[in-house]
Design a protein around this motif. Structure first.
Motif, short mmCIF file in Angstrom:
data_model
loop_
_atom_site.label_atom_id
_atom_site.label_comp_id
_atom_site.label_asym_id
_atom_site.label_seq_id
_atom_site.Cartn_x
_atom_site.Cartn_y
_atom_site.Cartn_z
N HIS A 583 0.86 -1.18 0.00
CA HIS A 583 0.00 0.00 0.00
C HIS A 583 0.89 1.23 0.00
O HIS A 583 2.01 1.20 0.50
CB HIS A 583 -0.92 0.03 1.22
N CYS A 620 -3.95 6.18 -0.44
CA CYS A 620 -3.07 5.08 -0.88
C CYS A 620 -2.70 5.32 -2.34
O CYS A 620 -3.56 5.57 -3.17
CB CYS A 620 -3.79 3.74 -0.73
N ASP A 622 -0.75 3.10 -4.23
CA ASP A 622 -0.46 1.87 -4.96
C ASP A 622 -1.77 1.15 -5.26
O ASP A 622 -2.45 0.73 -4.34
CB ASP A 622 0.46 0.98 -4.13
N CYS A 624 -4.47 -0.96 -5.28
CA CYS A 624 -4.49 -2.19 -4.48
C CYS A 624 -5.72 -3.04 -4.69
O CYS A 624 -5.70 -4.22 -4.41
CB CYS A 624 -4.30 -1.85 -3.01
N HIS A 628 -9.60 0.83 -4.47
CA HIS A 628 -8.37 1.58 -4.20
C HIS A 628 -8.65 3.09 -4.13
O HIS A 628 -8.11 3.79 -3.27
CB HIS A 628 -7.35 1.30 -5.29
N MET A 631 -9.56 4.37 -0.88
CA MET A 631 -8.58 4.28 0.20
C MET A 631 -7.97 5.66 0.40
O MET A 631 -6.84 5.94 0.01
CB MET A 631 -7.52 3.23 -0.14
CU LIG Z 1 -4.17 0.55 -1.08
#
Ligand SMILES: [Cu+2]
Lengths: 639, 135
Positions: A583, A620, A622, A624, A628, A631
């Motif tokens: 993450h 976040c 990355d 994920c 995502h 996030m």
């Molecule tokens: Cu993430």
């Protein structure tokens, strides 16, 4: 049939190329090797055969490619900060770049060295030098992360570094720029009067942990020590260093350092050096330096150290000898049997090959000495010479060995690689390189057991090879197949930074040992949060520690309140225990801090001083999961 | 030939079946667990399971409400013990190939992660679920 006609075309291409270095047609024609494309093609889902670790030159990093596809897999940050994953910025890794000069977030990295056990690559560690602010790094090949950086004191320009002994007992590090040792404010022309010195440093590598420490330094005459390679098998006890500017010129070096017909290869018996140290012949010497160590999933620990053991060659007879070598030698390379030491004289018209057995035979016989420099006997050129490769090319630099009795030497000026036979010293093949080739690398080529299938040449210039991208063109490497009688160019590829030197390792030595995640149970980070239930905010005066967790697809805690000027430490633990799910963590507008990439089970810390009042999102980075984008959360800053 | 086998694999992985969840109620799922012996509730085992659950699962699952993944109350009544353990131990394949797993992924849209749980730990988590469902 097809193959034959292509060989003719290739040969023609070389001929054209040598006479017309800028003839584009010649260059293009020569790349038309028969079935080269299929030999570098790695189908989707298939894996490459070899890992290539390339130093990043002035990028200060190391890059990892797959061979033969030449696909770039990773850039490992070593001596330079890396905003992509926060290396050098976060609380865990910023101390990795600490030196006695303070925080130095960049360097110039020239040589990659692979760890070896009994002369064979063991796939445990890679080592890299920092030339500019002298340092050595150890990169772990389980995690492909920089685990340790050791500063080298009493030296300037850590160029002849980090070359390993046969069993990785030691790494060698020698001075490129001789300076007053210890440092002092003297007139620069005192260099020409012998006032500047070089040092050769023996860095001990702990057999099990890989931890680095300085065993000993040897004070040597103030030449420029350029490259090194250590012996193997019968020459196990020795390392060889090339040197230039034995004239000790201090201005107009391009003329002043090229006056003499021969400079030297310094033969250094490190076993003898250790013996002299143990006998008390080394003395306490100053020198401040720093050791930075990053244990798994813990913040780096930076330790300031002081003082080394210093040895003078005259106090340790039998430790060092100079072998005259034409002319301004760069490479000093030992073949897989340990017998031949090949010099690459940048300005020489021959490739000189010294014989280790001859050196051993004559080294202590006065009639084979021509003179002595500061306690180091100078052997006669002919006394150690095994042979010379006559007129191989222009500007021979560096030699690698295929383990089949052939050597490959790069030639900077004539932009080619010459293949020649050990023992007969005859050139058997000229291979074009595009352009100005520096180092070469053969898979396992500096070990006792080369896996001699691939050779890469690392070039300084790429004019006309790729689509132009403005004034700075990418540097490049070229891949050759050397498995059969005639070496063939397979492909070329642009690289990161200046690809200075490389180590290539068969994939099977590494691929099954790579780390997939940090087990949460084993996370010993002092600010780890191993369960979402333990996520919390701890205020200590004007400092706040946020014990935060990240898992697909949320952070906890997710509402943060702070006051302007308050220092917040976001200690983010990635709770995933699944392979390949990092993450990210970033805060809008955060100065002095970049993105964090947190691996599964890892804890990393984002330091943030709350700015003027407002609402600041964090998220976040990355990608994920499907959620995502969700996030993300907010920090409220109040006055 | 290569293309054919690729298509077949694709069909195995991605194609929805016509089966209804009801006919899968007794399914054991796909994974390392083929049979589980259930006895009287083992309190200490359930306690160990609670610890595991809190460390590795609670970030995404609550009992009473859907968070990232589905609410877990009464899960031991809805699924077989084997299915539950296989979902913990083999979530990737379960969401790709098991009809119930496929539907759960379609509903919640987040791939359940394998959290590096060992088989006996999954058994402990199952025991914790049983305890929660006895309430
Ligand atoms: Cu993430």
């Amino acid at each position: 049939m097809l193959k034959k006609s292509n060989i003719i075309v290739v040969t023609l291409g070389i001929a054209l190329f040598i006479f017309l270095p800028n003839c584009k047609k010649g260059a293009a024609t020569a790349t038309l090797a028969s079935d080269a494309a299929s030999r570098v093609y790695v189908a989707p889902g298939e894996k490459d055969e070899v890992y290539a670790f390339l130093s990043g030159g002035f990028s200060g990093q190391m890059s990892v490619y797959g061979i033969p596809s030449a696909r770039l897999f990773k850039i490992i940050p070593v001596f330079s900060v890396f905003p992509e994953n926060g290396y050098g910025f976060d609380e865990e890794t910023k101390d990795m770049l600490k030196t006695t000069h303070g925080y130095v977030p960049w360097d110039d990295s020239h040589h990659v060295e692979a760890s070896m056990t009994d002369g064979k690559q063991d796939g445990r560690w890679m080592f890299l030098n920092a030339n500019n602010t002298p340092r050595l790094a150890r990169i772990d090949l389980k995690s492909f992360e920089t685990k340790e950086i050791l500063e080298i004191p009493n030296t300037a320009g850590n160029h002849a570094s980090p070359f390993a002994t046969e069993n990785t007992e030691y790494l060698m590090a020698a001075t490129r720029f001789s300076v007053p040792v210890p440092q002092s404010n003297v007139s620069i022309d005192s260099f020409s009067k012998g006032g500047f010195k070089g040092t050769v440093t023996m860095v001990k590598v702990d057999k099990n942990s890989g931890r680095l420490s300085i065993e000993l330094q040897v004070l040597v005459p103030g030449f420029n020590y350029d490259l090194s390679h250590c012996g193997k098998k019968k020459s196990h006890d020795w390392c060889f260093f090339s040197s230039y500017n034995s004239e000790q010129a201090h201005k107009m070096l391009e003329v002043g350092a090229s006056k003499k017909d021969k400079d030297f290869i310094l033969a250094f018996n490190w076993v003898r050096a250790k013996e002299c140290k143990d006998q008390g012949k080394a003395y306490n010497f100053g020198g401040e330096y720093v050791n930075n160590f990053k244990d798994e999933n813990k913040p780096a620990v930076s330790t300031k150290l002081s003082g080394v053991k210093m040895l003078n060659p005259k106090d340790c007879p039998g430790m060092m000898y100079y072998m005259p070598t034409p002319k301004s030698p760069h490479g000093t390379d030992v073949d897989s049997t340990g017998e031949y030491i090949v010099g690459g004289g940048k300005l020489a018209s021959v490739i000189p090959v010294h014989s280790f057995s001859k050196m051993m035979e004559v080294k202590d016989k006065k009639e084979h000495h021509s003179t002595e420099i500061e306690g180091i006997p100078v052997l006669k050129y002919e006394s150690t010479l095994a042979g010379e490769v006559q007129k191989p090319c222009l500007g021979p630099l560096h030699t690698e060995f295929d383990g089949q009795g052939y050597a490959y030497t790069s030639c900077f000026v004539s932009s080619e690689v010459v293949k020649w036979k050990l023992g007969t010293w005859e050139v058997v093949q000229h291979l074009p390189a595009y352009y100005s080739v520096g180092h070469l690398s053969i898979v396992g080529g500096s070990s006792t057991e080369p896996y001699g299938k691939y050779l890469i040449a690392m070039n300084k210039i790429t004019k006309d090879r790729y689509l132009p991208v403005g004034m700075e063109l990418p540097q490049s490497a070229q891949l050759y197949d050397i498995s059969s009688g005639k070496a063939e160019l397979l492909s070329d590829f642009p690289t990161v930074g200046e690809p200075h030197y490389s180590q290539m390792i068969p994939a099977k030595l590494i691929m099954d040992k790579t780390a997939k995640l940090f087990p949460l149970e084993e996370n010993k980070h002092p600010y780890a949060t191993k369960s979402e239930n333990d996520a919390k905010i701890v205020k200590l005066g004007n400092t706040t520690h946020i014990y935060m967790t990240a898992i697909r697809s949320h952070f906890k805690p997710d509402i943060i309140e702070a006051r302007t000027g308050e220092t917040l430490y976001f200690h983010v633990t990635n709770l995933e225990q699944d392979y390949d799910i990092p993450h990210g963590f970033a805060i809008g507008g955060a100065p002095n801090m970049t993105n964090l990439l947190i691996m599964p089970g890892e804890t990393r810390t984002f330091k943030w001083v709350a700015p003027k009042p407002g609402i600041y999102p964090f998220y976040c980075t990355d990608f994920c999961s499907a959620l995502h984008q969700e996030m993300q959360q907010y920090i409220r800053v109040s006055p | 030939m290569g293309l054919l086998s690729f298509l077949t694999i694709f069909a195995c992985g991605g194609e929805k079946t016509e089966e209804t969840p009801a006919s899968n109620a007794g399914s054991k799922g796909i994974g390392p667990v083929s049979s589980v012996t259930i006895g009287a509730l083992d309190q200490s085992m359930a306690d160990r399971g609670k610890k595991q659950f809190e460390a590795k699962c609670s970030a995404c699952h609550k009992f009473e409400e859907k968070v990232v993944g589905p609410a877990l109350q009464d899960v031991t009544l809805r699924r077989t013990p084997e299915w539950i353990m296989n979902m913990i131990l083999n979530p990737m394949e379960m969401t790709q190939k098991d009809p119930i797993g496929q539907e759960l992924l379609a509903e919640h849209l987040v791939q359940m992660t394998f959290q590096n749980v060992k088989e006996e730990e999954a058994r402990e988590i199952l025991e914790y679920f049983r305890k929660m469902d006895l309430k």
